[in-house]
Write a protein that holds these residues in place. Structure first.
Motif, PDB file in Angstrom:
ATOM      1  N   ARG A 253      13.499  -0.731  -0.872  1.00 51.11           N
ATOM      2  CA  ARG A 253      13.628  -1.911  -1.731  1.00 51.11           C
ATOM      3  C   ARG A 253      12.407  -2.043  -2.637  1.00 51.11           C
ATOM      4  O   ARG A 253      12.532  -2.393  -3.822  1.00 51.11           O
ATOM      5  CB  ARG A 253      13.804  -3.171  -0.885  1.00 51.11           C
ATOM      6  N   ALA A 254      11.225  -1.771  -2.086  1.00 49.19           N
ATOM      7  CA  ALA A 254      10.003  -1.868  -2.887  1.00 49.19           C
ATOM      8  C   ALA A 254      10.063  -0.937  -4.086  1.00 49.19           C
ATOM      9  O   ALA A 254       9.620  -1.294  -5.185  1.00 49.19           O
ATOM     10  CB  ALA A 254       8.791  -1.544  -2.021  1.00 49.19           C
TER      11      ALA A 254
ATOM     12  N   ARG B 286       0.835  -1.199   0.000  1.00 50.40           N
ATOM     13  CA  ARG B 286       0.000   0.000   0.000  1.00 50.40           C
ATOM     14  C   ARG B 286       0.864   1.240   0.000  1.00 50.40           C
ATOM     15  O   ARG B 286       0.585   2.207  -0.725  1.00 50.40           O
ATOM     16  CB  ARG B 286      -0.938  -0.011   1.207  1.00 50.40           C
ATOM     17  N   TRP B 287       1.922   1.241   0.805  1.00 49.51           N
ATOM     18  CA  TRP B 287       2.806   2.410   0.835  1.00 49.51           C
ATOM     19  C   TRP B 287       3.404   2.659  -0.538  1.00 49.51           C
ATOM     20  O   TRP B 287       3.458   3.803  -1.002  1.00 49.51           O
ATOM     21  CB  TRP B 287       3.929   2.221   1.863  1.00 49.51           C
ATOM     22  N   SER B 288       3.856   1.605  -1.212  1.00 46.66           N
ATOM     23  CA  SER B 288       4.509   1.789  -2.508  1.00 46.66           C
ATOM     24  C   SER B 288       3.551   2.373  -3.541  1.00 46.66           C
ATOM     25  O   SER B 288       3.960   3.180  -4.391  1.00 46.66           O
ATOM     26  CB  SER B 288       5.109   0.470  -3.003  1.00 46.66           C
TER      27      SER B 288
ATOM     28  N   GLU C 260      13.100  -2.504  -6.470  1.00 46.65           N
ATOM     29  CA  GLU C 260      13.001  -3.888  -6.923  1.00 46.65           C
ATOM     30  C   GLU C 260      11.564  -4.343  -7.140  1.00 46.65           C
ATOM     31  O   GLU C 260      11.327  -5.372  -7.774  1.00 46.65           O
ATOM     32  CB  GLU C 260      13.677  -4.820  -5.911  1.00 46.65           C
ATOM     33  N   GLY C 261      10.611  -3.610  -6.607  1.00 51.92           N
ATOM     34  CA  GLY C 261       9.238  -4.040  -6.667  1.00 51.92           C
ATOM     35  C   GLY C 261       8.927  -5.041  -5.571  1.00 51.92           C
ATOM     36  O   GLY C 261       9.815  -5.512  -4.869  1.00 51.92           O
ATOM     37  N   LEU C 262       7.665  -5.352  -5.414  1.00 53.62           N
ATOM     38  CA  LEU C 262       7.222  -6.307  -4.403  1.00 53.62           C
ATOM     39  C   LEU C 262       6.519  -7.474  -5.074  1.00 53.62           C
ATOM     40  O   LEU C 262       5.977  -7.335  -6.174  1.00 53.62           O
ATOM     41  CB  LEU C 262       6.251  -5.631  -3.423  1.00 53.62           C
ATOM     42  N   SER C 263       6.526  -8.605  -4.410  1.00 50.41           N
ATOM     43  CA  SER C 263       5.789  -9.752  -4.915  1.00 50.41           C
ATOM     44  C   SER C 263       4.311  -9.374  -5.017  1.00 50.41           C
ATOM     45  O   SER C 263       3.759  -8.775  -4.090  1.00 50.41           O
ATOM     46  CB  SER C 263       5.953 -10.952  -3.979  1.00 50.41           C
ATOM     47  N   PRO C 264       3.670  -9.717  -6.122  1.00 50.08           N
ATOM     48  CA  PRO C 264       2.268  -9.311  -6.325  1.00 50.08           C
ATOM     49  C   PRO C 264       1.299 -10.139  -5.490  1.00 50.08           C
ATOM     50  O   PRO C 264       0.526 -10.939  -6.007  1.00 50.08           O
ATOM     51  CB  PRO C 264       2.060  -9.541  -7.822  1.00 50.08           C
ATOM     52  N   VAL C 265       1.345  -9.943  -4.170  1.00 48.79           N
ATOM     53  CA  VAL C 265       0.440 -10.647  -3.258  1.00 48.79           C
ATOM     54  C   VAL C 265      -0.756  -9.736  -3.001  1.00 48.79           C
ATOM     55  O   VAL C 265      -0.573  -8.580  -2.605  1.00 48.79           O
ATOM     56  CB  VAL C 265       1.132 -10.993  -1.933  1.00 48.79           C
ATOM     57  N   PRO C 266      -1.977 -10.201  -3.211  1.00 48.10           N
ATOM     58  CA  PRO C 266      -3.144  -9.335  -3.000  1.00 48.10           C
ATOM     59  C   PRO C 266      -3.311  -8.943  -1.538  1.00 48.10           C
ATOM     60  O   PRO C 266      -2.865  -9.650  -0.636  1.00 48.10           O
ATOM     61  CB  PRO C 266      -4.318 -10.199  -3.484  1.00 48.10           C
TER      62      PRO C 266
END
Length: 307
Positions: free
Chosen positions: A107-108, A77-79, A111-117
């Motif tokens: 890091r988010a 949510r922050w990203s 690198e992005g974050l894993s797409p976990v809902p």
């Protein structure tokens, strides 16, 4: 060098990050984006040492006090919120300075974050009820049967095991499956970055001083007002550094002196964990021993002259 577009300023609590960001934002006519997991909440101005009104007048600030205490702000949510602010800065040619102590947020961005809902509230409640019914060990066994990759976590690591149970319950797929999916970075290049890492004794003294100042300047009233809302105790804001310590005093479980000493100790421990994270996860970032050195080094990196 062209005008910079993105600067990262990180470090443990009480290291002087905000002072560096404000000084550079003033020099560059930039805007500051919060990367601290607790400063995002509106109810904890003093407890989280959010920038003062005078500091916010020097440069626009984003994501400080942006959410109510009743909400949950995950890294995902922050990203998404940060991307909106970053896009706004980029669209107007404004320098963005991302400043905070939550390493995962930086890091988010890169690198992005894993797409976990995101998990619905009712699924969170089901997970906690299931753990309460089975007990920590049996709950862990159930989680591992759903997702063998979670075997590395002990039964006491409730946060990670609950998360794994929630994801499996909500999506039908293990958390590790989601984590293995491709990630998409949110930002491209970063023009300059630095971690402020004061000597340990200096940092700990600043942690102690900050805790004492918070207690004197309104943290007790702030926590009292928060407790009066009768919020879910599992909410992130209820676990923010300073809230449990002051709450224990307000419940007459400890006296004021003990509450302060506990807060100081926990603040030092938190700073140590932050230092460890940055040393392990961002070993190649430049370091500075103080806010003044950080500002000087960033000015050198960016070829900024004058005040």
């Amino acid at each position: 060098m062209n005008k910079p577009g993105l600067i990262f300023i990180a470090g443990p609590t009480a290291s002087g990050k905000s002072a560096t960001a404000i000084a550079l934002a003033g020099a560059l006519n930039g805007e500051i984006i919060n990367a601290d997991a607790m400063q995002v909440y509106n109810d904890l101005n003093i407890i989280t040492a959010r920038p003062t009104a005078r500091e916010e007048a020097i440069a626009p600030h984003h994501l400080y006090g942006a959410l109510d205490a009743s909400e949950r702000c995950s890294a995902g949510r922050w990203s998404r919120l940060a991307k909106v602010a970053l896009d706004q800065c980029a669209a107007h040619g404004i320098v963005a300075l991302v400043c905070g102590g939550t390493g995962l947020y930086f890091r988010a961005l890169e690198e992005g974050l894993s797409p976990v809902p995101e998990m619905p509230t009712e699924v969170r409640a089901l997970a906690q009820a299931r753990r309460d019914k089975l007990g920590p060990e049996a709950f862990r066994d159930e989680v591992v049967s759903q997702d063998p990759a979670m075997e590395r976590f002990p039964a006491g690591d409730a946060q990670r095991l609950l998360r794994a149970w929630e994801v499996f319950c909500a999506t039908g797929k293990p958390l590790s499956w989601h984590q293995a999916r491709p990630r998409a970075p949110i930002v491209g290049s970063v023009d300059a970055r630095i971690i402020i890492e004061p000597p340990r004794d200096v940092l700990y003294a600043r942690c102690d001083a900050r805790a004492a100042m918070m207690m004197e300047e309104g943290a007790i009233d702030e926590v009292r007002a928060l407790l009066a809302r009768n919020l879910d105790p599992s909410l992130p804001v209820m676990k923010a550094l300073g809230v449990p310590e002051v709450a224990a005093m307000l419940r007459d479980e400890v006296d004021a002196k003990t509450a302060l000493e506990t807060l100081q100790q926990n603040t030092r421990r938190f700073a140590k964990r932050q230092l460890t994270w940055f040393r392990n996860q961002a070993p190649d970032w430049p370091r500075a021993a103080s806010a003044e050195e950080a500002e000087r080094r960033l000015r050198e990196m960016l070829h900024i002259t004058g005040k």
